[in-house]
Design a protein around this motif. Structure first.
Motif, PDB file in Angstrom:
ATOM      1  N   GLN A   4       0.422  -1.448   0.430  1.00 46.21           N
ATOM      2  CA  GLN A   4       0.212   0.160  -0.107  1.00 46.21           C
ATOM      3  C   GLN A   4       0.623   1.174  -0.005  1.00 46.21           C
ATOM      4  O   GLN A   4       1.858   1.358   0.984  1.00 46.21           O
ATOM      5  CB  GLN A   4      -1.101   0.051   1.243  1.00 46.21           C
ATOM      6  CG  GLN A   4      -0.267  -0.198   2.619  1.00 46.21           C
ATOM      7  CD  GLN A   4      -0.873  -0.508   3.568  1.00 46.21           C
ATOM      8  OE1 GLN A   4      -2.254  -0.023   3.922  1.00 46.21           O
ATOM      9  NE2 GLN A   4      -1.523  -1.597   4.354  1.00 46.21           N
ATOM     10  N   GLN A  62      -8.001  -5.889   0.459  1.00 50.61           N
ATOM     11  CA  GLN A  62      -7.690  -4.820  -0.840  1.00 50.61           C
ATOM     12  C   GLN A  62      -8.361  -5.356  -2.099  1.00 50.61           C
ATOM     13  O   GLN A  62      -7.585  -5.742  -2.416  1.00 50.61           O
ATOM     14  CB  GLN A  62      -6.768  -4.294  -0.564  1.00 50.61           C
ATOM     15  CG  GLN A  62      -5.239  -4.610  -0.792  1.00 50.61           C
ATOM     16  CD  GLN A  62      -4.271  -3.686  -0.880  1.00 50.61           C
ATOM     17  OE1 GLN A  62      -4.182  -2.906  -0.113  1.00 50.61           O
ATOM     18  NE2 GLN A  62      -3.036  -4.239  -1.492  1.00 50.61           N
ATOM     19  N   ARG A  63      -9.113  -4.264  -2.891  1.00 46.91           N
ATOM     20  CA  ARG A  63      -9.085  -4.109  -4.665  1.00 46.91           C
ATOM     21  C   ARG A  63      -9.328  -6.036  -5.143  1.00 46.91           C
ATOM     22  O   ARG A  63      -8.879  -6.476  -6.017  1.00 46.91           O
ATOM     23  CB  ARG A  63      -7.600  -4.292  -5.554  1.00 46.91           C
ATOM     24  CG  ARG A  63      -7.024  -2.882  -5.068  1.00 46.91           C
ATOM     25  CD  ARG A  63      -5.221  -2.996  -5.275  1.00 46.91           C
ATOM     26  NE  ARG A  63      -4.388  -2.018  -5.413  1.00 46.91           N
ATOM     27  CZ  ARG A  63      -4.330  -0.779  -5.940  1.00 46.91           C
ATOM     28  NH1 ARG A  63      -4.420  -0.772  -7.289  1.00 46.91           N
ATOM     29  NH2 ARG A  63      -3.582   0.309  -5.812  1.00 46.91           N
ATOM     30  N   TYR A 123     -12.774  -1.946  -1.783  1.00 46.24           N
ATOM     31  CA  TYR A 123     -11.566  -1.100  -1.086  1.00 46.24           C
ATOM     32  C   TYR A 123     -10.352  -1.447  -2.084  1.00 46.24           C
ATOM     33  O   TYR A 123      -9.686  -2.070  -1.998  1.00 46.24           O
ATOM     34  CB  TYR A 123     -11.760  -1.664  -0.020  1.00 46.24           C
ATOM     35  CG  TYR A 123     -12.923  -1.403   0.655  1.00 46.24           C
ATOM     36  CD1 TYR A 123     -13.733   0.000   1.035  1.00 46.24           C
ATOM     37  CD2 TYR A 123     -13.500  -2.664   1.161  1.00 46.24           C
ATOM     38  CE1 TYR A 123     -14.663  -0.415   2.014  1.00 46.24           C
ATOM     39  CE2 TYR A 123     -14.386  -2.470   1.451  1.00 46.24           C
ATOM     40  CZ  TYR A 123     -15.396  -1.994   1.977  1.00 46.24           C
ATOM     41  OH  TYR A 123     -16.348  -1.613   2.724  1.00 46.24           O
ATOM     42  N   TRP A 124      -9.760   0.224  -1.784  1.00 44.83           N
ATOM     43  CA  TRP A 124      -8.497   0.460  -2.729  1.00 44.83           C
ATOM     44  C   TRP A 124      -7.043  -0.157  -1.428  1.00 44.83           C
ATOM     45  O   TRP A 124      -6.489  -0.388  -1.825  1.00 44.83           O
ATOM     46  CB  TRP A 124      -7.969   2.268  -2.867  1.00 44.83           C
ATOM     47  CG  TRP A 124      -8.843   2.092  -3.712  1.00 44.83           C
ATOM     48  CD1 TRP A 124     -10.034   2.515  -4.238  1.00 44.83           C
ATOM     49  CD2 TRP A 124      -8.870   1.688  -6.087  1.00 44.83           C
ATOM     50  NE1 TRP A 124     -10.906   3.303  -5.074  1.00 44.83           N
ATOM     51  CE2 TRP A 124      -9.693   2.721  -6.833  1.00 44.83           C
ATOM     52  CE3 TRP A 124      -7.906   1.000  -5.861  1.00 44.83           C
ATOM     53  CZ2 TRP A 124      -9.977   1.769  -8.125  1.00 44.83           C
ATOM     54  CZ3 TRP A 124      -7.757   1.116  -7.544  1.00 44.83           C
ATOM     55  CH2 TRP A 124      -8.908   1.025  -8.110  1.00 44.83           C
ATOM     56  N   ALA A 125      -7.926  -0.263  -0.253  1.00 39.23           N
ATOM     57  CA  ALA A 125      -6.239  -0.250   0.482  1.00 39.23           C
ATOM     58  C   ALA A 125      -7.384  -1.458   1.796  1.00 39.23           C
ATOM     59  O   ALA A 125      -8.393  -1.257   1.770  1.00 39.23           O
ATOM     60  CB  ALA A 125      -5.614   1.436   1.163  1.00 39.23           C
ATOM     61  N   PRO A 126      -5.812  -1.763   2.672  1.00 42.62           N
ATOM     62  CA  PRO A 126      -6.916  -2.800   3.678  1.00 42.62           C
ATOM     63  C   PRO A 126      -7.116  -1.404   4.774  1.00 42.62           C
ATOM     64  O   PRO A 126      -8.075  -2.629   5.361  1.00 42.62           O
ATOM     65  CB  PRO A 126      -5.411  -2.038   4.502  1.00 42.62           C
ATOM     66  CG  PRO A 126      -4.409  -3.091   3.415  1.00 42.62           C
ATOM     67  CD  PRO A 126      -4.725  -1.593   2.290  1.00 42.62           C
ATOM     68  N   ASN A 148      -9.656  -0.345   4.122  1.00 42.13           N
ATOM     69  CA  ASN A 148     -11.075   0.292   3.841  1.00 42.13           C
ATOM     70  C   ASN A 148     -11.543   1.533   3.674  1.00 42.13           C
ATOM     71  O   ASN A 148     -13.255   1.693   3.718  1.00 42.13           O
ATOM     72  CB  ASN A 148     -12.346  -1.060   4.878  1.00 42.13           C
ATOM     73  CG  ASN A 148     -12.013  -2.534   4.415  1.00 42.13           C
ATOM     74  OD1 ASN A 148     -12.535  -3.335   4.080  1.00 42.13           O
ATOM     75  ND2 ASN A 148     -10.928  -2.789   3.087  1.00 42.13           N
ATOM     76  N   THR A 175     -13.710   4.175  -1.466  1.00 41.15           N
ATOM     77  CA  THR A 175     -14.031   2.436  -2.090  1.00 41.15           C
ATOM     78  C   THR A 175     -13.706   3.045  -3.745  1.00 41.15           C
ATOM     79  O   THR A 175     -13.930   4.149  -4.284  1.00 41.15           O
ATOM     80  CB  THR A 175     -14.893   1.845  -1.724  1.00 41.15           C
ATOM     81  OG1 THR A 175     -16.354   3.507  -2.191  1.00 41.15           O
ATOM     82  CG2 THR A 175     -15.400   1.832  -0.442  1.00 41.15           C
TER      83      THR A 175
END
Length: 178
Positions: free
Chosen positions: A17, A80-81, A117-120, A122, A125
């Motif tokens: 990330q 993520q993703r 979600y783009w990253a852990p 959350n 989005t």
């Protein structure tokens, strides 16, 4: 028709990330993560001129135990993703044209990706979006050539292929337009 159900338990899953404080990529080990899902695909040719297909994936993902190197606890969050749902559906019609048998092919395909979600953490989005593509091809029998007209993202959907959190804001890379 093909259907598969699966379950994956990860140990030491590596998660990359972007840290907005240093604008650098950080790779951490997410101690444990789980993915459960079902995938299905279907292909059918009701006649020699019509071919249809569809596919879908449904996922349930979770970081079981993940405290990243910045101290953020992402345990219990979705991976993520990884959208919970995506599908595609399409078809092709083959026709005679200009006195040639089976020379004209008309194809359309629609793909949809659900919210992710783009990253852990959350926090950011990407809304679900769908893309429509098509192609028309003329291929004379026994000819070493063909002519095609095609288009992707025919509805000119605006969607992102990547984001980077940047000092409380986001920098995004957009997907290709029509």
């Amino acid at each position: 028709l093909n259907v598969a159900a699966f379950s994956m338990d990860y140990q030491d899953l590596q998660v990359t990330q972007t840290d907005d404080g240093c604008l650098c990529n950080i790779t951490d080990n997410a101690a444990d993560a789980e993915i459960r899902g079902i995938e299905a695909e279907f292909q059918f040719a009701p006649t020699d001129r019509i071919f249809v297909w569809a596919g879908a994936t449904f996922l349930d993902t979770e970081y079981i135990d993940f405290i990243d190197s910045t101290g953020l606890d992402a345990s219990g969050n979705q991976l993520q993703r990884t959208p919970e749902m995506q599908y595609n559906i399409g078809g092709e019609l083959t026709l005679d044209a200009f006195g040639w048998a089976n020379a004209l092919a008309i194809r359309a395909n629609y793909t949809y990706q659900g919210e992710m979600y783009w990253a852990p953490d959350n926090a950011q989005t990407e809304d679900g979006y769908g893309l429509l593509s098509g192609r028309v091809s003329l291929t004379p029998p026994n000819a070493p050539w063909s002519i095609s007209v095609w288009g992707r993202n025919l509805t000119d959907e605006v969607y992102r292929t990547n984001i980077i959190a940047f000092f409380g804001d986001e920098v995004s890379r957009l997907g290709a337009p029509r």
